[in-house]
Design a protein around this motif. Sequence first.
Motif, mmCIF file in Angstrom:
data_model
loop_
_atom_site.group_PDB
_atom_site.id
_atom_site.type_symbol
_atom_site.label_atom_id
_atom_site.label_comp_id
_atom_site.label_asym_id
_atom_site.label_seq_id
_atom_site.Cartn_x
_atom_site.Cartn_y
_atom_site.Cartn_z
ATOM 1 N N THR A 1 0.787 -1.066 -0.057
ATOM 2 C CA THR A 1 -0.048 -0.023 -0.226
ATOM 3 C C THR A 1 1.102 1.220 -0.094
ATOM 4 O OG1 THR A 1 -1.821 1.170 1.191
ATOM 5 C CG2 THR A 1 -0.251 0.237 2.503
ATOM 6 N N PRO B 1 1.978 6.544 4.263
ATOM 7 C CA PRO B 1 1.163 7.600 4.612
ATOM 8 C C PRO B 1 2.145 8.726 4.225
ATOM 9 C CG PRO B 1 1.166 6.061 6.183
ATOM 10 C CD PRO B 1 1.926 5.404 5.196
ATOM 11 N N GLN C 1 -5.357 12.618 7.407
ATOM 12 C CA GLN C 1 -5.258 11.706 5.936
ATOM 13 C C GLN C 1 -4.829 10.344 6.180
ATOM 14 O OE1 GLN C 1 -3.400 14.026 2.958
ATOM 15 N NE2 GLN C 1 -3.445 12.263 1.648
ATOM 16 N N ASN C 2 -3.756 10.239 7.137
ATOM 17 C CA ASN C 2 -2.969 8.966 7.325
ATOM 18 C C ASN C 2 -3.965 8.080 8.021
ATOM 19 O OD1 ASN C 2 -0.563 9.666 6.218
ATOM 20 N ND2 ASN C 2 0.302 10.569 8.002
ATOM 21 N N MET D 1 -6.437 6.855 5.664
ATOM 22 C CA MET D 1 -6.044 5.982 4.920
ATOM 23 C C MET D 1 -5.891 4.445 5.800
ATOM 24 S SD MET D 1 -2.903 3.933 4.470
ATOM 25 C CE MET D 1 -1.648 4.931 5.060
ATOM 26 N N GLU E 1 -7.841 1.130 4.760
ATOM 27 C CA GLU E 1 -7.340 -0.191 4.410
ATOM 28 C C GLU E 1 -7.722 -1.267 5.259
ATOM 29 O OE1 GLU E 1 -2.790 -1.568 5.037
ATOM 30 O OE2 GLU E 1 -3.052 0.370 3.662
#
Length: 355
Positions: free
Chosen positions: A3, A6, A314-315, A318, A322
Amino acid sequence: MDTAKPQNPCTDLSEIRRWGAEGWEKGFAVSLFVSKVPRHINEKNNRNKNKEGKERGIKMDTQQMFQELDRLYAQGKLDEAEEKMMGWMKEGLDSGNKSLCLMMCNEMEGLYRNTGRVAQAVDMADMALSLIAGMGLDGSIHHGTTLLNAATARRMAGDVEKALSQYREAEAIFKNLGKTDGYEMASLYNNISQIYQEQEEHEKALESLDKALELIKKMENSEAEVATTHVNRALSLMALGRLDEADEELKESLTFYASPEGVQSGHFGSALAAAGELAWRRGNYDQAIGLLEKALMVTQSRFGESDACAVIRQNLEMIKKEKEEKGITGAADKKEDKGGNLSHCASCQFKDAKF
């Protein structure tokens, strides 16, 4: 993990600076530390007795100013601190007190950089360099440390070429002054490592951080800087997939971050975010989310809303996405540390420590 990594908050989560050079930064959550140079700046030319007396009075006043700023920073009142500094800057301009103007330029540049206002940070850095030239301080330690501040602002603004040029100019000044084994050079090595990290040249970043760490470990009262450098090293090691080594670096940083001083440090949010990244890379989603949520809370309390807060969010999104896509409903595949004991991993220690 298959993936995208971050993104890195670009805000420098450092304590707001006195007059001096910025230093220690990080990738996943960025922070830096300051070169400890004098707050009070004397112009090169000698003054007559009346001016010297005036300067002594100003020196006392500036001490009170910094105490007031420290109080406001500790309370998270950054808008009020900025208003104070703008007022003192005006006083300096009106009275022709260049020393006061220079100190306020550096202080405001640090504030703007810490709160993600990069364009304003660059403007303040340029103003500080103009004042340096007008005060006859070219080639001085003040010139070198101001160049470090300016270069860091330029790097954050994406002007890597100009940043490197100013870093190298500062390096030449420090070497000319015989400052090859001091705090200033350590800050320089650390700052240059940030460019290498951003360019994904992590082996070079580690080389620079090793040089910084070697110097800073020899200095008194450098626990915060040592801890931050260990976290910086952990970030590059994680990027290289060397997670056990990164774990050890984060454990080293806990010596400081588990202390009352460490918890109050402007670097604390960055350390939490780095521990969160390690947990994520090991597949420990719930732990990563908890650490990043704590990092966001700490960052907001120190600096208000900033670019760093936006990137941490944002991290978080994410990682949550996931986790959902992988159908993980509880704790994810928890990885043991190289000693075989999950409870001994750095992320666990950050999560479980009584902060």
